[in-house]
Design a protein around this motif. Structure first.
Motif, PDB file in Angstrom:
ATOM      1  N   GLU A 375     -39.641  -9.821 -48.156  1.00  0.00           N
ATOM      2  CA  GLU A 375     -38.182  -9.957 -48.237  1.00  0.00           C
ATOM      3  C   GLU A 375     -37.480  -9.596 -46.931  1.00  0.00           C
ATOM      4  N   ASN A 376     -38.131  -8.859 -46.047  1.00  0.00           N
ATOM      5  CA  ASN A 376     -37.516  -8.482 -44.767  1.00  0.00           C
ATOM      6  C   ASN A 376     -37.928  -9.399 -43.625  1.00  0.00           C
ATOM      7  N   TYR A 377     -38.700 -10.427 -43.909  1.00  0.00           N
ATOM      8  CA  TYR A 377     -39.193 -11.348 -42.874  1.00  0.00           C
ATOM      9  C   TYR A 377     -38.042 -12.159 -42.281  1.00  0.00           C
ATOM     10  N   LEU A 378     -38.013 -12.244 -40.946  1.00  0.00           N
ATOM     11  CA  LEU A 378     -37.020 -13.065 -40.254  1.00  0.00           C
ATOM     12  C   LEU A 378     -37.635 -14.276 -39.568  1.00  0.00           C
ATOM     13  N   GLY A 379     -38.808 -14.102 -38.964  1.00  0.00           N
ATOM     14  CA  GLY A 379     -39.389 -15.255 -38.275  1.00  0.00           C
ATOM     15  C   GLY A 379     -40.664 -14.907 -37.532  1.00  0.00           C
ATOM     16  N   PHE A 380     -41.438 -15.948 -37.220  1.00  0.00           N
ATOM     17  CA  PHE A 380     -42.670 -15.833 -36.451  1.00  0.00           C
ATOM     18  C   PHE A 380     -42.348 -15.976 -34.964  1.00  0.00           C
ATOM     19  N   ILE A 381     -42.928 -15.117 -34.125  1.00  0.00           N
ATOM     20  CA  ILE A 381     -42.700 -15.200 -32.681  1.00  0.00           C
ATOM     21  C   ILE A 381     -43.831 -15.963 -32.012  1.00  0.00           C
ATOM     22  N   ASP A 382     -45.046 -15.408 -32.071  1.00  0.00           N
ATOM     23  CA  ASP A 382     -46.192 -16.066 -31.453  1.00  0.00           C
ATOM     24  C   ASP A 382     -47.469 -15.329 -31.846  1.00  0.00           C
ATOM     25  N   LYS A 383     -48.599 -15.811 -31.329  1.00  0.00           N
ATOM     26  CA  LYS A 383     -49.880 -15.140 -31.493  1.00  0.00           C
ATOM     27  C   LYS A 383     -50.382 -14.738 -30.114  1.00  0.00           C
ATOM     28  N   SER A 384     -50.680 -13.453 -29.939  1.00  0.00           N
ATOM     29  CA  SER A 384     -51.212 -12.977 -28.673  1.00  0.00           C
ATOM     30  C   SER A 384     -52.724 -13.109 -28.618  1.00  0.00           C
ATOM     31  N   ASP A 385     -53.339 -13.221 -29.775  1.00  0.00           N
ATOM     32  CA  ASP A 385     -54.786 -13.391 -29.884  1.00  0.00           C
ATOM     33  C   ASP A 385     -55.051 -13.999 -31.257  1.00  0.00           C
ATOM     34  N   ASN A 387     -56.446 -12.778 -33.668  1.00  0.00           N
ATOM     35  CA  ASN A 387     -56.293 -11.750 -34.698  1.00  0.00           C
ATOM     36  C   ASN A 387     -54.990 -10.967 -34.560  1.00  0.00           C
ATOM     37  N   TRP A 388     -54.079 -11.450 -33.728  1.00  0.00           N
ATOM     38  CA  TRP A 388     -52.881 -10.667 -33.373  1.00  0.00           C
ATOM     39  C   TRP A 388     -51.646 -11.554 -33.506  1.00  0.00           C
ATOM     40  N   TYR A 389     -50.839 -11.304 -34.555  1.00  0.00           N
ATOM     41  CA  TYR A 389     -49.623 -12.055 -34.850  1.00  0.00           C
ATOM     42  C   TYR A 389     -48.405 -11.209 -34.500  1.00  0.00           C
ATOM     43  N   ASN A 390     -47.362 -11.855 -33.995  1.00  0.00           N
ATOM     44  CA  ASN A 390     -46.113 -11.166 -33.687  1.00  0.00           C
ATOM     45  C   ASN A 390     -44.968 -11.772 -34.502  1.00  0.00           C
ATOM     46  N   TYR A 391     -44.225 -10.912 -35.201  1.00  0.00           N
ATOM     47  CA  TYR A 391     -43.171 -11.354 -36.099  1.00  0.00           C
ATOM     48  C   TYR A 391     -41.860 -10.629 -35.817  1.00  0.00           C
ATOM     49  N   ARG A 392     -40.792 -11.197 -36.364  1.00  0.00           N
ATOM     50  CA  ARG A 392     -39.481 -10.555 -36.412  1.00  0.00           C
ATOM     51  C   ARG A 392     -39.183 -10.163 -37.848  1.00  0.00           C
ATOM     52  N   PHE A 393     -38.877  -8.875 -38.072  1.00  0.00           N
ATOM     53  CA  PHE A 393     -38.477  -8.370 -39.380  1.00  0.00           C
ATOM     54  C   PHE A 393     -37.138  -7.647 -39.221  1.00  0.00           C
ATOM     55  N   HIS A 394     -36.517  -7.328 -40.334  1.00  0.00           N
ATOM     56  CA  HIS A 394     -35.328  -6.471 -40.272  1.00  0.00           C
ATOM     57  C   HIS A 394     -35.563  -5.237 -41.119  1.00  0.00           C
ATOM     58  N   ILE A 395     -34.872  -4.156 -40.776  1.00  0.00           N
ATOM     59  CA  ILE A 395     -35.017  -2.938 -41.562  1.00  0.00           C
ATOM     60  C   ILE A 395     -34.341  -3.136 -42.915  1.00  0.00           C
ATOM     61  N   ASN A 396     -34.576  -2.245 -43.814  1.00  0.00           N
ATOM     62  CA  ASN A 396     -34.052  -2.386 -45.177  1.00  0.00           C
ATOM     63  C   ASN A 396     -32.526  -2.406 -45.180  1.00  0.00           C
ATOM     64  N   GLY A 397     -31.973  -3.454 -45.787  1.00  0.00           N
ATOM     65  CA  GLY A 397     -30.540  -3.496 -46.043  1.00  0.00           C
ATOM     66  C   GLY A 397     -29.665  -4.094 -44.963  1.00  0.00           C
ATOM     67  N   ASP A 398     -30.233  -4.461 -43.796  1.00  0.00           N
ATOM     68  CA  ASP A 398     -29.378  -4.981 -42.726  1.00  0.00           C
ATOM     69  C   ASP A 398     -30.172  -5.935 -41.840  1.00  0.00           C
ATOM     70  N   LYS A 399     -29.868  -7.223 -41.940  1.00  0.00           N
ATOM     71  CA  LYS A 399     -30.592  -8.226 -41.160  1.00  0.00           C
ATOM     72  C   LYS A 399     -30.294  -8.151 -39.675  1.00  0.00           C
ATOM     73  N   ASN A 400     -29.209  -7.478 -39.303  1.00  0.00           N
ATOM     74  CA  ASN A 400     -28.871  -7.366 -37.889  1.00  0.00           C
ATOM     75  C   ASN A 400     -29.680  -6.291 -37.180  1.00  0.00           C
ATOM     76  N   ALA A 406     -45.949  -6.321 -35.012  1.00  0.00           N
ATOM     77  CA  ALA A 406     -47.240  -6.946 -34.708  1.00  0.00           C
ATOM     78  C   ALA A 406     -48.191  -6.698 -35.863  1.00  0.00           C
ATOM     79  N   ILE A 407     -48.951  -7.720 -36.222  1.00  0.00           N
ATOM     80  CA  ILE A 407     -50.013  -7.588 -37.219  1.00  0.00           C
ATOM     81  C   ILE A 407     -51.328  -7.804 -36.481  1.00  0.00           C
ATOM     82  N   GLN A 408     -52.171  -6.756 -36.447  1.00  0.00           N
ATOM     83  CA  GLN A 408     -53.425  -6.802 -35.712  1.00  0.00           C
ATOM     84  C   GLN A 408     -54.576  -6.504 -36.666  1.00  0.00           C
ATOM     85  N   LEU A 409     -55.538  -7.414 -36.727  1.00  0.00           N
ATOM     86  CA  LEU A 409     -56.634  -7.305 -37.686  1.00  0.00           C
ATOM     87  C   LEU A 409     -57.974  -7.233 -36.964  1.00  0.00           C
ATOM     88  N   TYR A 410     -58.898  -6.393 -37.515  1.00  0.00           N
ATOM     89  CA  TYR A 410     -60.210  -6.203 -36.903  1.00  0.00           C
ATOM     90  C   TYR A 410     -61.279  -6.177 -37.982  1.00  0.00           C
TER      91      TYR A 410
END
Length: 414
Positions: A375-385, A387-400, A406-410
């Motif tokens: 529910e806090n997802y704003l958008g996908f930025i890019d992949k650095s690897d 196994n490494w995804y970069n996203y834009r999220f917002h904190i709870n209650g305020d999209k601004n 970063a999501i990093q998996l091993y």
């Protein structure tokens, strides 16, 4: 060819570049007319996306393959007739008019504009715009269908030449729209920040004024090894908050990635390790490689069983949560858990997932598919690897109040 008023003909009523300039002027005016509170608090990416979507121009698609013909009778002025016809000046004579009609998907009116790089207006294709179609009309003087078809094909060739150029002009404008909009927003924001002497959000040292509350940013880290629908704004005013420089954030993530890759290269060493043990290995790499250039700042520290935090005074400006993969539901719950720690604008974070399942590729696909469901997802930025995804999220209650996540998996053995 049965010629109509030039204002209805395609590629003849002014350059498309004039329309582009008009759109950019409107965007700049819109940004300038926003309130100070709005500009200083709005999520920049969402606002830029909003204006980009509003002012982007869809390329009208001429459906050449769906052309069809029709005819009607019309009183034709004598001046249209060939010299071989015996007609009287000023008189009209009824003749059949053959229409070739090509449907257009999108805004057909854009076709009235001359391409930006065209030397002169018009220049190929005497079609005129009629609703959501373009129409070419030929007076049937000699009942010669072959000649009429040849004339039509010649007109179509002229259309193709200008249409391709016009389409490229529109695509180029759309591709540059976000950067131009961002530039207008940045210029306005810089003026407001300069006026209020709130320079921390620009990542430069503060120039203090006696009548302005203290504003700060996290000092530039010094590495021991030399190794960027209209959103609504809930806040009033603008409070300076600490931020972590993007370059330093990327460096932190790279160090985490290096440790994670080492886990994969030396499976026997890390086999059977728990989340807290793996977290400590990451922490031992980060801590000696990173220090704040301020005596008042703290370095990396543990908080709870599995997370790593970088704090500035009492504020968390970076957090990494380390978890074993337990399914998509558990993964999204981990993101929610991490978000609960965060309140600052422009905070950076990472979710480090250790995967024991054999099919690591399928887990990566699940991350790519399920992250956007949060529910806090704003958008996908890019992949650095891989196994490494970069996203834009917002904190709870305020999209601004946006954070970079970063999501990093091993892949680790059981």
């Amino acid at each position: 060819m049965y010629r109509y008023n030039s204002r209805s003909r395609i590629f003849s009523s002014g350059r498309i570049s004039d329309k582009f300039e008009s759109a950019l002027t409107s965007i700049k005016r819109t940004v300038e007319n926003e309130t100070e509170d709005y500009i200083l608090n709005v999520n920049e990416t969402e606002y830029v996306n909003h204006l980009t979507e509003q002012y982007s121009m869809g390329v009208p698609e001429i459906m050449f393959e769906d052309v069809y013909a029709d005819s009607y009778e019309e009183d034709i002025p004598s001046e249209y007739f060939p010299m071989s016809f015996h007609v009287y000046e000023g008189k009209k004579y009824k003749k059949e008019v053959i229409q070739f009609i090509i449907p257009v998907e999108g805004d057909a009116d854009l076709l009235s504009n001359c391409p930006a790089s065209s030397i002169s207006l018009g220049g190929g294709g005497n079609f005129h715009i009629k609703g959501n179609t373009i129409v070419a009309e030929f007076i049937n003087f000699h009942n010669d269908p072959k000649k009429i078809k040849q004339d039509f094909d010649s007109e179509v060739r002229g259309v193709h030449r200008n249409y391709e150029t016009l389409s490229n002009d529109i695509i180029s404008f759309n591709n540059s729209l976000a950067s131009n909009t961002k530039s207008f927003l940045t210029q306005r924001k810089q003026k407001l920040l300069a006026k209020n002497d709130l320079m921390s959000s620009l990542g430069v040292p503060l120039k203090k004024k006696s009548n302005i509350s203290e504003t700060f940013s996290v000092p530039q880290p010094r590495f021991k090894e030399k190794l960027s629908i209209k959103p609504s704004v809930l806040e009033k005013g603008f409070n300076p908050e600490p931020t972590l420089d993007d370059n330093n954030y990327r460096h932190i993530l790279k160090l985490i990635n290096d440790v994670g890759k080492n886990f994969e290269r030396m499976p026997s060493v890390y086999k059977g390790k728990e989340e807290e043990d793996l977290r400590d290995h990451i922490l031992m790499t980060l801590d000696p490689n990173f220090e704040l250039g301020s005596a008042s700042g703290e370095t990396f520290n543990k908080s709870g069983k599995t997370d790593i935090q970088l704090r500035y005074d009492s504020s968390v400006i970076f957090i990494a949560e380390c978890k074993f993969w337990s399914g998509e539901k558990g993964y999204l719950k981990t993101i929610s858990q991490l978000l609960n720690y965060l309140t600052w604008r422009d905070t950076k974070a990472s979710v480090v997932m250790f995967v024991r399942q054999k099919d690591f590729t399928s887990i990566l696909e699940k991350v790519g598919n399920s992250t956007k469901e949060h529910e806090n997802y704003l958008g996908f930025i890019d992949k650095s690897d891989e196994n490494w995804y970069n996203y834009r999220f917002h904190i709870n209650g305020d999209k601004n109040r946006e954070l970079k996540l970063a999501i990093q998996l091993y892949h680790l053995p059981k």
